[in-house]
Design a protein around this motif. Structure first.
Motif, short mmCIF file in Angstrom:
data_model
loop_
_atom_site.label_atom_id
_atom_site.label_comp_id
_atom_site.label_asym_id
_atom_site.label_seq_id
_atom_site.Cartn_x
_atom_site.Cartn_y
_atom_site.Cartn_z
N GLY A 256 1.08 -1.33 0.02
CA GLY A 256 -0.29 0.45 -0.12
C GLY A 256 0.80 1.22 0.34
N LEU A 257 1.85 1.57 -0.42
CA LEU A 257 2.66 2.47 -0.71
C LEU A 257 3.53 2.80 -1.46
CD1 LEU A 257 4.19 1.48 3.33
CD2 LEU A 257 2.54 3.23 2.49
N THR A 258 4.00 3.75 -1.89
CA THR A 258 5.18 3.97 -3.56
C THR A 258 5.46 4.79 -3.14
OG1 THR A 258 3.36 3.59 -4.68
CG2 THR A 258 5.13 4.91 -5.45
N ASN A 259 6.97 4.39 -3.06
CA ASN A 259 8.23 5.93 -2.79
C ASN A 259 8.69 6.91 -3.72
OD1 ASN A 259 10.94 6.46 -1.96
ND2 ASN A 259 11.62 5.00 -1.87
N LYS A 260 7.95 7.73 -3.37
CA LYS A 260 8.09 9.22 -3.90
C LYS A 260 9.16 9.12 -3.78
CE LYS A 260 8.81 13.32 -1.14
NZ LYS A 260 8.34 14.44 -0.39
N HIS A 261 10.62 9.36 -3.50
CA HIS A 261 12.16 8.81 -4.27
C HIS A 261 12.60 8.33 -5.00
CE1 HIS A 261 12.47 11.45 -0.62
NE2 HIS A 261 12.11 11.10 -0.03
N ASN A 262 11.69 6.88 -6.28
CA ASN A 262 12.07 5.94 -5.80
C ASN A 262 10.56 5.12 -6.79
OD1 ASN A 262 13.48 3.98 -7.49
ND2 ASN A 262 14.66 3.15 -6.75
N PRO A 263 9.72 5.65 -6.99
CA PRO A 263 8.52 5.11 -7.69
C PRO A 263 8.53 4.14 -8.10
CG PRO A 263 8.27 7.39 -8.64
CD PRO A 263 9.70 6.68 -8.22
N THR A 264 9.43 3.77 -9.41
CA THR A 264 9.20 2.01 -10.24
C THR A 264 9.69 1.40 -9.24
OG1 THR A 264 11.71 2.53 -11.03
CG2 THR A 264 9.30 3.82 -12.12
N VAL A 265 10.62 1.26 -8.14
CA VAL A 265 11.05 0.16 -7.41
C VAL A 265 9.83 -0.40 -6.10
CG1 VAL A 265 12.53 -0.83 -6.09
CG2 VAL A 265 13.45 1.05 -8.45
N LYS A 266 9.53 -1.40 -5.52
CA LYS A 266 8.76 -1.87 -4.61
C LYS A 266 10.16 -2.23 -3.50
CE LYS A 266 4.57 -1.05 -6.14
NZ LYS A 266 3.53 -0.16 -5.24
N ALA A 267 9.65 -1.33 -2.40
CA ALA A 267 10.76 -1.69 -1.34
C ALA A 267 10.50 -3.34 -0.73
CB ALA A 267 9.79 -0.39 -0.46
N TYR A 268 11.24 -3.47 -0.10
CA TYR A 268 11.65 -5.38 -0.15
C TYR A 268 10.62 -5.12 2.00
CZ TYR A 268 12.59 -10.40 0.70
OH TYR A 268 12.58 -11.58 1.09
N ALA A 269 10.26 -4.30 2.10
CA ALA A 269 10.41 -4.03 3.64
C ALA A 269 10.15 -2.68 4.05
CB ALA A 269 11.11 -4.84 4.99
N VAL A 270 9.57 -2.41 5.38
CA VAL A 270 9.24 -0.79 5.27
C VAL A 270 8.61 -1.05 6.98
CG1 VAL A 270 7.54 0.95 5.05
CG2 VAL A 270 8.43 -0.21 3.22
N VAL A 271 9.63 0.53 7.13
CA VAL A 271 9.43 0.89 8.78
C VAL A 271 8.27 2.58 8.84
CG1 VAL A 271 10.30 1.27 11.21
CG2 VAL A 271 12.15 -0.53 9.59
N GLN A 272 7.40 1.85 9.18
CA GLN A 272 6.79 3.33 9.40
C GLN A 272 6.94 3.81 11.04
OE1 GLN A 272 3.34 1.48 8.18
NE2 GLN A 272 3.20 3.11 6.39
N LEU A 273 6.84 5.32 11.19
CA LEU A 273 6.96 6.47 12.39
C LEU A 273 5.98 6.89 12.10
CD1 LEU A 273 9.92 5.59 10.76
CD2 LEU A 273 10.63 6.98 13.42
N ARG A 274 5.04 7.04 13.48
CA ARG A 274 3.56 7.57 13.30
C ARG A 274 3.91 8.87 14.59
NH1 ARG A 274 0.48 3.07 15.96
NH2 ARG A 274 1.62 3.65 17.52
N GLN A 275 2.93 10.00 14.29
CA GLN A 275 3.47 11.19 15.10
C GLN A 275 2.75 10.89 16.67
OE1 GLN A 275 1.93 14.29 13.19
NE2 GLN A 275 1.98 15.60 14.71
N ASP A 276 3.26 11.23 17.55
CA ASP A 276 3.46 10.88 18.39
C ASP A 276 2.70 12.13 19.73
OD1 ASP A 276 3.72 8.04 20.88
OD2 ASP A 276 4.38 9.92 21.67
N ASN A 277 3.26 13.19 18.95
CA ASN A 277 3.00 14.15 20.31
C ASN A 277 2.15 15.42 19.32
OD1 ASN A 277 5.29 15.74 18.52
ND2 ASN A 277 5.63 16.54 20.27
N ALA A 278 1.61 16.09 19.71
CA ALA A 278 0.96 17.00 18.73
C ALA A 278 1.96 18.18 18.00
CB ALA A 278 -0.21 17.62 19.86
N LEU A 279 2.84 18.87 19.28
CA LEU A 279 3.55 19.25 18.27
C LEU A 279 4.79 18.72 16.97
CD1 LEU A 279 5.55 20.59 21.79
CD2 LEU A 279 3.91 21.63 20.32
N GLY A 280 4.41 18.20 16.55
CA GLY A 280 4.34 17.12 15.24
C GLY A 280 6.33 17.04 15.54
N THR A 281 7.11 16.70 16.93
CA THR A 281 8.61 17.20 16.48
C THR A 281 9.03 15.31 17.25
OG1 THR A 281 8.04 17.67 19.41
CG2 THR A 281 8.84 19.01 17.62
#
Length: 468
Positions: A256-281
């Protein structure tokens, strides 16, 4: 004057008792030891340190916990005063002689004319006659009291095991390799379709990552912590041990993801990070709860593309704990919404660390005393370390809705909890543009300088209010 009842004689409860009594309010401090012992404590002393004898860095220029030390000293903290009095050599850290420290805190509280120490367990909710109560019982809350709290807060609102994933400072993520996108661009409630930071791995990078996970040293549980694995909360290294592809079909699933830096190559695995505080830091490594040793975590997670220079606000861990879902259950003054006569302090509110626990005890004690005296008490600004910490506990965390462990997790004080500084200097005294570590140091110095000014202003205002 009716007393404030404080349950728990750890660092938070001891500090709260001191602050309330210093404000002129009588206090009854209830400590269940030695009537009822715990699995971790060795003595009957108040503020006994059970895991470490260090209060961490005392550098108030470039370290967030050092700034918290500074603010607590400014606010007449008993815990920091006794820490200073019983300091042992530890470089730039404030480490203490355990016995001398605990004995010093105990003696100060026992000799205070407005403090009574009651050595008995509060087995269940406090009596209705107690109209101003601080619960500061920490991770070793007695089962009877925990059950009472749970009856007020709901079955799912009191946790007994932490499942902690690492948290990364956003400005340390290399966005030339990572990109924002939600799986399948799903917007969802409150989302934009680009809510996650994605870090892609090719096959070789993934295999090297798994090899490192399997070879790394793990932290062993203490005997009394039992076996805490439960559904939806397996450490990533345990998943890796169950099969090299397990993570690729779990939290590292590359769909369900497309690497905008390399759109034609699918990643073999992906680590996701999710915003944790309201400040977005701050961003949380999704599904990456772990019990790897801290040094191993930093090295292994920096193998992930985009995280090679990651600065961690908190590393992962799993251990027995008891804490509230505070953003949901507490108001901004740390009172239980379901029963406002009950105020919480310390680790049970969702902060990590001795210093942070004592800091929240300091604030809870002052709030309870002001309430008893009928005085106003403004909250400390979120730009101070104390204000940033309480803001995280009661309102700074973003609730997430995806499956898995609950999203609110205990947190140490760190610069990611401080609001940004607008117009921060971009060049050094020599006129050269700040880059890399120099830029980071300059940012930290600016944050602590602002915090000191605003804490000083707040403290002077509190003193003036008390004198009226």
């Amino acid at each position: 004057m009716e007393p404030i009842h404080i349950i728990g004689g750890g660092l938070a409860g001891s500090e709260a008792a001191w602050q309330a009594a210093q404000a002129g309010v009588p206090v009854v401090l209830h400590e269940m030891r030695p009537v009822r012992k715990t699995e971790a404590h060795q003595t009957d002393g108040l503020a006994e340190l059970v895991c470490s004898n260090s209060f961490r860095s005392d550098d108030s220029l470039s370290n967030a916990v050092g700034q918290l030390h500074w603010e607590m000293r400014r606010l007449d903290s008993l815990i920091i005063a006794k820490g200073d009095a019983h300091q042992v050599p530890a470089g730039g850290a404030l480490a203490v002689d355990r016995d001398g420290f605990s004995q010093g805190v105990t003696a100060a509280l026992e000799s205070h004319p407005l403090i009574t120490i009651d050595r008995a367990e509060i087995a269940g909710l406090p009596p209705e006659l107690w109209d101003n109560v601080i619960i500061a019982t920490g991770p070793l809350t007695s089962p009877a009291l925990a059950q009472g709290i749970q009856s007020l807060t709901g079955e799912d609102s009191l946790a007994f095991f932490d499942a902690i994933a690492p948290i990364v400072h956003f400005d340390s993520v290399d966005m030339e390799q990572a990109w924002f996108q939600s799986r399948y661009d799903k917007v969802g409630p409150g989302g934009t379709g680009a809510d996650y930071i994605n870090c892609p791995l090719d096959r070789d990078q993934y295999e090297a990552f798994i090899d490192a996970l399997l070879a790394a040293e793990k932290t062993e549980f203490k005997e009394w912590e039992g076996t805490p694995y439960f559904d939806g909360c397996l450490p990533i290294e345990v998943m890796a041990e169950r099969g090299r592809e397990t993570l690729r079909w779990g939290p590292m699933k590359p769909v369900g993801l497309t690497n905008k830096h390399n759109p034609t190559v699918k990643a073999y695995a992906v680590v996701q990070l999710r915003q944790d505080n309201a400040l977005g830091t701050l961003f949380n490594m999704t599904g990456f709860q772990t019990k790897l040793k801290y040094g191993e975590q930093a090295a292994i997670f920096r193998m992930i593309p985009g995280l090679q220079n990651a600065e961690f606000a908190r590393l992962g861990g799993i251990h027995r704990n008891t804490y509230l879902n505070s953003p949901k259950l507490l108001d901004e003054r740390l009172r239980l919404k379901a029963d406002p006569r009950l105020r919480f302090a310390g680790q049970i509110t969702g902060c990590e660390g001795y210093v942070e626990s004592a800091a929240i005890g300091l604030l809870a004690g002052r709030m309870a005393a002001a309430e008893r005296l009928g005085r106003p008490l403004d909250l400390p600004p979120a730009t101070t370390a104390l204000g940033a910490l309480v803001n995280h506990i009661t309102g700074g965390h973003i609730v997430t809705i995806d499956e898995g462990p609950r999203s609110f997790q205990p947190m140490n004080i760190n610069f990611g909890l401080f609001p940004h500084i607008e117009g921060q200097a971009t060049h050094g005294p020599d006129g050269k543009k700040l880059k890399g570590p120099a830029k980071s140091v300059a940012r930290k110095h600016a944050l602590t300088a602002r915090a000191k000014v605003e804490m000083e202003t707040w403290a002077e205002g509190v003193t003036a209010q008390a004198a009226e």
